[in-house]
Scaffold this motif. Structure first.
Motif, PDB file in Angstrom:
ATOM      1  N   SER A  36       0.823  -1.208   0.000  1.00 24.76           N
ATOM      2  CA  SER A  36       0.000   0.000   0.000  1.00 24.76           C
ATOM      3  C   SER A  36       0.857   1.258   0.000  1.00 24.76           C
ATOM      4  O   SER A  36       2.074   1.210   0.159  1.00 24.76           O
ATOM      5  CB  SER A  36      -0.909   0.010   1.234  1.00 24.76           C
ATOM      6  OG  SER A  36      -0.155   0.306   2.410  1.00 24.76           O
ATOM      7  N   GLU A  37       0.192   2.396  -0.151  1.00 27.54           N
ATOM      8  CA  GLU A  37       0.873   3.681  -0.089  1.00 27.54           C
ATOM      9  C   GLU A  37       1.311   4.028   1.332  1.00 27.54           C
ATOM     10  O   GLU A  37       2.066   4.967   1.544  1.00 27.54           O
ATOM     11  CB  GLU A  37      -0.057   4.786  -0.620  1.00 27.54           C
ATOM     12  CG  GLU A  37      -0.412   4.659  -2.101  1.00 27.54           C
ATOM     13  CD  GLU A  37       0.807   4.803  -2.998  1.00 27.54           C
ATOM     14  OE1 GLU A  37       1.700   5.609  -2.660  1.00 27.54           O
ATOM     15  OE2 GLU A  37       0.884   4.091  -4.020  1.00 27.54           O
ATOM     16  N   ARG A  38       0.831   3.246   2.310  1.00 31.13           N
ATOM     17  CA  ARG A  38       1.167   3.501   3.707  1.00 31.13           C
ATOM     18  C   ARG A  38       2.357   2.657   4.180  1.00 31.13           C
ATOM     19  O   ARG A  38       2.646   2.615   5.371  1.00 31.13           O
ATOM     20  CB  ARG A  38      -0.052   3.191   4.592  1.00 31.13           C
ATOM     21  CG  ARG A  38      -1.265   4.085   4.314  1.00 31.13           C
ATOM     22  CD  ARG A  38      -2.454   3.655   5.167  1.00 31.13           C
ATOM     23  NE  ARG A  38      -3.635   4.462   4.911  1.00 31.13           N
ATOM     24  CZ  ARG A  38      -3.991   5.527   5.635  1.00 31.13           C
ATOM     25  NH1 ARG A  38      -3.230   5.914   6.646  1.00 31.13           N
ATOM     26  NH2 ARG A  38      -5.085   6.197   5.345  1.00 31.13           N
ATOM     27  N   LYS A  39       3.043   1.991   3.268  1.00 29.84           N
ATOM     28  CA  LYS A  39       4.069   1.022   3.641  1.00 29.84           C
ATOM     29  C   LYS A  39       5.220   1.620   4.454  1.00 29.84           C
ATOM     30  O   LYS A  39       5.859   0.916   5.234  1.00 29.84           O
ATOM     31  CB  LYS A  39       4.629   0.341   2.385  1.00 29.84           C
ATOM     32  CG  LYS A  39       5.316   1.280   1.424  1.00 29.84           C
ATOM     33  CD  LYS A  39       5.664   0.608   0.094  1.00 29.84           C
ATOM     34  CE  LYS A  39       6.763  -0.381   0.208  1.00 29.84           C
ATOM     35  NZ  LYS A  39       7.182  -0.926  -1.097  1.00 29.84           N
ATOM     36  N   GLN A  40       5.474   2.927   4.280  1.00 27.48           N
ATOM     37  CA  GLN A  40       6.565   3.546   5.038  1.00 27.48           C
ATOM     38  C   GLN A  40       6.131   3.977   6.439  1.00 27.48           C
ATOM     39  O   GLN A  40       6.961   4.398   7.241  1.00 27.48           O
ATOM     40  CB  GLN A  40       7.118   4.746   4.273  1.00 27.48           C
ATOM     41  CG  GLN A  40       7.667   4.413   2.902  1.00 27.48           C
ATOM     42  CD  GLN A  40       8.833   3.430   2.951  1.00 27.48           C
ATOM     43  OE1 GLN A  40       9.466   3.269   3.983  1.00 27.48           O
ATOM     44  NE2 GLN A  40       9.112   2.771   1.842  1.00 27.48           N
ATOM     45  N   LYS A  41       4.825   3.844   6.714  1.00 20.20           N
ATOM     46  CA  LYS A  41       4.307   4.133   8.052  1.00 20.20           C
ATOM     47  C   LYS A  41       4.160   2.822   8.822  1.00 20.20           C
ATOM     48  O   LYS A  41       4.377   1.739   8.301  1.00 20.20           O
ATOM     49  CB  LYS A  41       2.959   4.862   7.960  1.00 20.20           C
ATOM     50  CG  LYS A  41       3.032   6.202   7.245  1.00 20.20           C
ATOM     51  CD  LYS A  41       3.831   7.221   8.046  1.00 20.20           C
ATOM     52  CE  LYS A  41       3.781   8.598   7.368  1.00 20.20           C
ATOM     53  NZ  LYS A  41       4.501   9.622   8.154  1.00 20.20           N
ATOM     54  N   VAL A  42       3.743   2.934  10.074  1.00 20.09           N
ATOM     55  CA  VAL A  42       3.708   1.777  10.953  1.00 20.09           C
ATOM     56  C   VAL A  42       2.565   0.814  10.598  1.00 20.09           C
ATOM     57  O   VAL A  42       1.500   1.231  10.140  1.00 20.09           O
ATOM     58  CB  VAL A  42       3.558   2.229  12.428  1.00 20.09           C
ATOM     59  CG1 VAL A  42       2.202   2.905  12.653  1.00 20.09           C
ATOM     60  CG2 VAL A  42       3.731   1.061  13.381  1.00 20.09           C
ATOM     61  N   LEU A  43       2.820  -0.485  10.769  1.00 19.56           N
ATOM     62  CA  LEU A  43       1.764  -1.489  10.782  1.00 19.56           C
ATOM     63  C   LEU A  43       1.575  -1.877  12.241  1.00 19.56           C
ATOM     64  O   LEU A  43       2.435  -2.528  12.840  1.00 19.56           O
ATOM     65  CB  LEU A  43       2.144  -2.714   9.950  1.00 19.56           C
ATOM     66  CG  LEU A  43       1.218  -3.936  10.097  1.00 19.56           C
ATOM     67  CD1 LEU A  43      -0.185  -3.616   9.611  1.00 19.56           C
ATOM     68  CD2 LEU A  43       1.778  -5.146   9.350  1.00 19.56           C
ATOM     69  N   MET A  44       0.456  -1.467  12.823  1.00 13.77           N
ATOM     70  CA  MET A  44       0.191  -1.707  14.240  1.00 13.77           C
ATOM     71  C   MET A  44      -0.684  -2.956  14.378  1.00 13.77           C
ATOM     72  O   MET A  44      -1.862  -2.942  14.033  1.00 13.77           O
ATOM     73  CB  MET A  44      -0.517  -0.498  14.858  1.00 13.77           C
ATOM     74  CG  MET A  44      -0.770  -0.634  16.348  1.00 13.77           C
ATOM     75  SD  MET A  44       0.749  -0.590  17.324  1.00 13.77           S
ATOM     76  CE  MET A  44       1.194   1.149  17.146  1.00 13.77           C
TER      77      MET A  44
END
Length: 453
Positions: A179-187
């Motif tokens: 996803s486009e959120r891959k550089q953010k945290v996976l909580m």
């Protein structure tokens, strides 16, 4: 369509493309793959993947080699020596004789952190290699991954369902990394693992002095910490009813209140939920909110149990065997009879149970050859293989012994001496075995292997 236009399309696709021939030799890669991997087309073209795959080599694994072995499409993940993590879908192209002529690999980059020179390369690589891997040649599972990759690019809420051990957490991780959120945290939050008395403050945080023992400065909750990233709520069915309405507000309005707070907290998260229970039944029994169920069930993805994709079992056994041989510095191998028995087992614990059985077999069995008589698997020990007589059983044991001796002693003379049989008998039996293996695997050699005398 002319050649120039084809080249333009090939080099400007969003995904990496890796093309090999029916012998596993690299024909070429596109520019996207060059950028993703850090390897040039020039250094890969003409090289056989068998020479590029392995520990401390270019690639830790290969979908193409699995395609050549299984003769069907394969989806797999692997890492590279340049510290990248890829998901690869390999598809065979057959000629008129039914043999594989080409394999087209489509690649997604699952790398989360862009490492730089300030980070130790060995540390970066160990983090990548510690990740679980997807390997499947099942049409059912491939369809699941296809759907997951399509919706990964959106922000739609996803509900993963399936029995314990099928890989819901791994699929959630893959969705986040695609996803486009891959550089953010996976909580990742396991709703069953947090005590009910603490789960509200853990999820939503609290203001200073909100309750006895609370930090005077207050505390941000997990949903607040995950802002910009993805929240994976595992075992969502265990979320208490009084918090289900509060979670509904997060989904609908993108805001919530800390415990004891009066100011709304805004959050921007992508939500993935998972359960191994039937939420529809829980709704009918009043144990799960109906409105929350419909909010979660925007994109339902049902992961099939292992017994419904038995074609994956031999490949997974091979993968786990290699994994734990590396881990424990061993060279063990499971017999064909044992693998056949394992394919027919129910595997109520699914992939997690299968992996545990393989690891246990490797660490507890003496010798490099693990036969079906030696393992301790509930429901399989002391069971004679179905549809196989004593003659076939003895032949299978002889085959495995000869192959192990071939690996250890190399020449027919030394093998014969070790086993106490004539060299002529050794050469004849090994030639028959190797000829059969060549027919089964359709290797690239036109003649059977010849052992030195």
């Amino acid at each position: 369509m002319d050649k120039k236009l084809l080249e333009i399309v090939f080099d400007n696709l969003y995904n990496g493309i890796y093309v090999v021939d029916g012998k596993g030799v690299t024909i070429g890669v596109n520019k996207t793959f060059e950028e993703m991997s850090g390897f040039s087309n020039a250094e890969l073209t003409g090289r056989n993947l068998r020479d590029l795959v392995g520990e401390d080599n270019y690639f830790s694994g290969s979908a193409s080699l699995l395609v050549l072995e299984r003769k069907c499409p394969v989806t797999a993940t692997y890492s590279t020596s340049t510290n990248r993590k890829f998901l690869v879908k390999g598809r065979p192209i057959f000629n008129h004789q039914g043999k594989i002529e080409y394999i087209i690999n489509t690649i997604w980059d699952l790398t989360v952190v862009h490492y730089n020179h300030q980070i130790d390369a060995d540390t970066a690589r160990s983090q990548i290699l510690s990740d679980d891997d997807f390997i499947t040649c099942s049409e059912k599972m491939s369809s699941v991954i296809d759907l997951a990759l399509r919706v990964a690019e959106t922000d739609s809420t996803i509900l993963l369902t399936g029995e314990s051990g099928v890989g819901k957490s791994l699929l959630a991780k893959t969705i986040h990394r695609s996803s486009e959120r891959k550089q953010k945290v996976l909580m990742k939050i396991n709703c069953a693992a947090i005590p009910e008395s603490l789960i509200e403050s853990e999820l939503f945080g609290y203001e200073g002095g909100a309750f006895t023992g609370a930090d005077n400065k207050g505390k941000a909750g997990l949903l607040e910490i995950a802002k910009g990233g993805t929240v994976f709520l595992d075992e969502i069915s265990e979320l208490p009813l009084h918090l289900q309405s509060k979670l509904l507000g997060v989904i609908q309005d993108k805001e919530f209140y800390r415990v004891g707070g009066r100011e709304a907290q805004r959050t921007d998260i992508r939500l993935i939920a998972a359960t191994n229970k039937d939420l529809v039944t829980l709704v009918s029994e009043g144990q799960f909110r109906e409105d929350l169920y419909y909010r979660l069930n925007v994109v339902p993805i049902a992961i099939p149990p292992l017994r419904e994709r038995r074609e994956d079992i031999p490949t997974l056994i091979q993968h786990f065997t290699e994994k734990y041989n590396r881990k424990y510095n061993s060279y063990k191998k499971l017999s064909e009879n044992l693998i056949n028995q394992m394919v027919s087992m129910p595997w109520k614990g699914n992939i997690r149970e299968l992996e545990n059985v393989v690891e246990r077999s490797i660490v507890t069995t003496l010798g490099d050859f693990i036969s079906w008589e030696k393992v301790q698997i509930p429901g399989i020990e002391n069971i004679i293989p179905k549809d196989i007589g004593l003659k076939e059983m003895l032949a299978e044991q002889e085959k495995e012994i000869l192959l192990q001796a071939q690996k250890k002693y190399k020449t027919t003379r030394r093998i014969a001496a070790a086993l106490g049989i004539s060299q002529a008998t050794t050469a004849r039996k090994l030639k028959a075995i190797n000829d059969t293996l060549l027919d089964q695997t359709e290797t690239n050699n036109d003649i059977s292997p010849h052992l030195p005398e």
